[in-house]
Structure formats: structure tokens, C-alpha cells
Write a protein that holds these residues in place. Structure first.
Motif, short mmCIF file in Angstrom:
data_model
loop_
_atom_site.label_atom_id
_atom_site.label_comp_id
_atom_site.label_asym_id
_atom_site.label_seq_id
_atom_site.Cartn_x
_atom_site.Cartn_y
_atom_site.Cartn_z
N ILE A 1 -22.93 -7.43 14.78
CA ILE A 1 -24.23 -7.73 14.16
C ILE A 1 -23.97 -8.10 12.70
CG2 ILE A 1 -24.74 -5.35 13.49
CD1 ILE A 1 -27.68 -6.12 14.52
N THR A 2 -24.89 -8.83 12.12
CA THR A 2 -24.75 -9.31 10.75
C THR A 2 -25.85 -8.73 9.88
OG1 THR A 2 -23.84 -11.39 11.56
CG2 THR A 2 -24.66 -11.38 9.31
N TYR A 3 -25.48 -8.35 8.66
CA TYR A 3 -26.48 -8.00 7.65
C TYR A 3 -26.15 -8.79 6.39
CZ TYR A 3 -23.15 -4.90 5.23
OH TYR A 3 -22.08 -4.40 4.54
N ILE A 4 -27.11 -8.91 5.51
CA ILE A 4 -26.91 -9.64 4.25
C ILE A 4 -26.75 -8.63 3.12
CG2 ILE A 4 -27.94 -11.24 2.59
CD1 ILE A 4 -29.43 -12.48 4.98
N CYS A 5 -25.64 -8.72 2.39
CA CYS A 5 -25.41 -7.85 1.24
C CYS A 5 -26.45 -8.21 0.18
CB CYS A 5 -24.00 -8.04 0.70
SG CYS A 5 -23.70 -7.13 -0.84
N ASN A 6 -27.23 -7.23 -0.25
CA ASN A 6 -28.26 -7.52 -1.25
C ASN A 6 -27.69 -7.59 -2.66
OD1 ASN A 6 -27.88 -4.84 -1.62
ND2 ASN A 6 -29.92 -4.21 -1.01
N CYS B 1 -24.45 -9.36 -3.34
CA CYS B 1 -23.78 -10.65 -3.50
C CYS B 1 -24.34 -11.74 -2.59
CB CYS B 1 -22.27 -10.51 -3.30
SG CYS B 1 -21.76 -10.13 -1.61
N GLY B 2 -25.20 -11.37 -1.64
CA GLY B 2 -25.84 -12.35 -0.78
C GLY B 2 -25.02 -12.85 0.40
N GLU B 3 -23.84 -12.30 0.59
CA GLU B 3 -22.99 -12.72 1.71
C GLU B 3 -23.48 -12.15 3.03
OE1 GLU B 3 -20.21 -14.73 1.84
OE2 GLU B 3 -20.55 -15.21 -0.27
N ASP B 4 -23.29 -12.92 4.11
CA ASP B 4 -23.51 -12.42 5.46
C ASP B 4 -22.29 -11.59 5.85
OD1 ASP B 4 -25.92 -13.72 5.73
OD2 ASP B 4 -25.10 -15.39 6.86
N ILE B 5 -22.51 -10.34 6.23
CA ILE B 5 -21.42 -9.44 6.58
C ILE B 5 -21.53 -9.11 8.07
CG2 ILE B 5 -20.31 -7.23 6.08
CD1 ILE B 5 -20.44 -9.21 3.67
N VAL B 6 -20.45 -9.31 8.80
CA VAL B 6 -20.41 -9.02 10.23
C VAL B 6 -19.75 -7.66 10.43
CG1 VAL B 6 -19.54 -9.76 12.48
CG2 VAL B 6 -20.25 -11.47 10.79
N ILE B 7 -20.43 -6.80 11.20
CA ILE B 7 -19.90 -5.46 11.48
C ILE B 7 -19.95 -5.23 12.99
CG2 ILE B 7 -20.45 -4.45 9.25
CD1 ILE B 7 -22.99 -3.27 10.49
N PRO B 8 -19.09 -4.34 13.50
CA PRO B 8 -19.15 -4.02 14.92
C PRO B 8 -20.42 -3.24 15.25
CG PRO B 8 -17.44 -2.73 13.84
CD PRO B 8 -18.01 -3.66 12.82
N LEU B 9 -20.93 -3.43 16.44
CA LEU B 9 -22.12 -2.74 16.90
C LEU B 9 -21.72 -1.76 18.00
CD1 LEU B 9 -25.22 -2.50 16.80
CD2 LEU B 9 -25.30 -4.34 18.50
N ASP B 10 -22.09 -0.49 17.84
CA ASP B 10 -21.75 0.54 18.82
C ASP B 10 -23.04 1.17 19.36
OD1 ASP B 10 -20.76 2.57 20.36
OD2 ASP B 10 -19.66 3.56 18.75
N PRO B 11 -23.60 0.63 20.44
CA PRO B 11 -24.85 1.16 20.99
C PRO B 11 -24.76 2.61 21.44
CG PRO B 11 -24.33 -0.98 21.96
CD PRO B 11 -23.15 -0.55 21.15
N SER B 12 -23.55 3.12 21.68
CA SER B 12 -23.41 4.51 22.11
C SER B 12 -23.80 5.50 21.01
CB SER B 12 -21.98 4.80 22.57
OG SER B 12 -21.09 4.82 21.47
N GLN B 13 -23.98 5.02 19.77
CA GLN B 13 -24.37 5.89 18.66
C GLN B 13 -25.89 6.04 18.53
OE1 GLN B 13 -22.10 7.71 16.84
NE2 GLN B 13 -20.81 6.89 18.47
N GLY B 14 -26.63 5.46 19.46
CA GLY B 14 -28.08 5.63 19.46
C GLY B 14 -28.82 4.37 19.06
N SER B 15 -30.14 4.40 19.28
CA SER B 15 -30.96 3.22 19.01
C SER B 15 -31.33 3.08 17.54
CB SER B 15 -32.23 3.26 19.86
OG SER B 15 -33.00 4.40 19.53
N GLU B 16 -31.19 4.16 16.77
CA GLU B 16 -31.40 4.10 15.32
C GLU B 16 -30.16 4.68 14.64
OE1 GLU B 16 -35.10 5.59 13.87
OE2 GLU B 16 -36.22 4.68 15.51
N GLN B 17 -29.51 3.86 13.86
CA GLN B 17 -28.27 4.27 13.19
C GLN B 17 -28.39 4.03 11.70
OE1 GLN B 17 -24.86 2.38 15.09
NE2 GLN B 17 -25.97 2.31 17.04
N GLN B 18 -27.67 4.85 10.94
CA GLN B 18 -27.63 4.71 9.48
C GLN B 18 -26.29 5.22 9.00
OE1 GLN B 18 -31.15 6.01 7.30
NE2 GLN B 18 -29.81 7.10 5.90
N PHE B 19 -25.62 4.44 8.17
CA PHE B 19 -24.34 4.85 7.61
C PHE B 19 -24.09 4.09 6.32
CE2 PHE B 19 -23.75 1.60 10.81
CZ PHE B 19 -22.97 0.65 10.19
N VAL B 20 -23.14 4.57 5.53
CA VAL B 20 -22.78 3.93 4.26
C VAL B 20 -21.51 3.12 4.46
CG1 VAL B 20 -22.09 4.31 1.85
CG2 VAL B 20 -23.86 5.74 2.90
#
Length: 65
Positions: free
Chosen positions: A6-11, A13-32
Motif C-alpha cells: 500500500i502507498t501513503y504520501i509523506c506529509n 516531503c510529499g513522496e509516495d511511500i510504498v509499504i508492505p500490507l499485513d492484513p493478519s494484523q487487523g482491519s485497523e492498524q497504526q504504527f510509527v
């Protein structure tokens, strides 16, 4: 087919950042995670709906020391 990234935008520097998605961690996830481009820390939020569609966004991490 299950989404594996999945991709998020760094607020900072504005870059699109691609990170792995792990659905086994639940439908709502939060991490630093540090942006790999500008190195600023962000709180990454991921939500996965019942159909398996994922959304990600980032907020700056705040230090409250």
C-alpha cells in the motif's frame, strides 16, 4: 488477489511511500515509521474494509516529553 503493498504520501516531503500490507494484523492498524526519503517519523494508519480494500495515510509523529 490479496493486496500485499500500500502507498501513503509523506506529509513532510510529499513522496509516495510504498509499504508492505499485513492484513493478519487487523482491519485497523497504526504504527510509527520513518520516511525512507526524508527520515521524519510518521504515524501510519491503515484501514482495511470488509471487501479487503485498504487505505493508508500518515500523520507527523508528535513528541510530548
Amino acid at each position: 488477489m490479496m493486496q500485499t503493498e500500500i502507498t501513503y504520501i509523506c506529509n513532510a516531503c510529499g513522496e509516495d511511500i510504498v509499504i508492505p500490507l499485513d492484513p493478519s494484523q487487523g482491519s485497523e492498524q497504526q504504527f510509527v515509521e520513518d520516511c525512507p526519503v526524508c527520515c521524519r517519523p510518521h504515524v501510519i494508519h491503515i484501514q482495511i474494509d470488509p471487501n479487503g480494500e485498504a487505505t493508508a495515510w500518515a500523520e507527523p509523529e508528535q513528541d510530548y516529553d
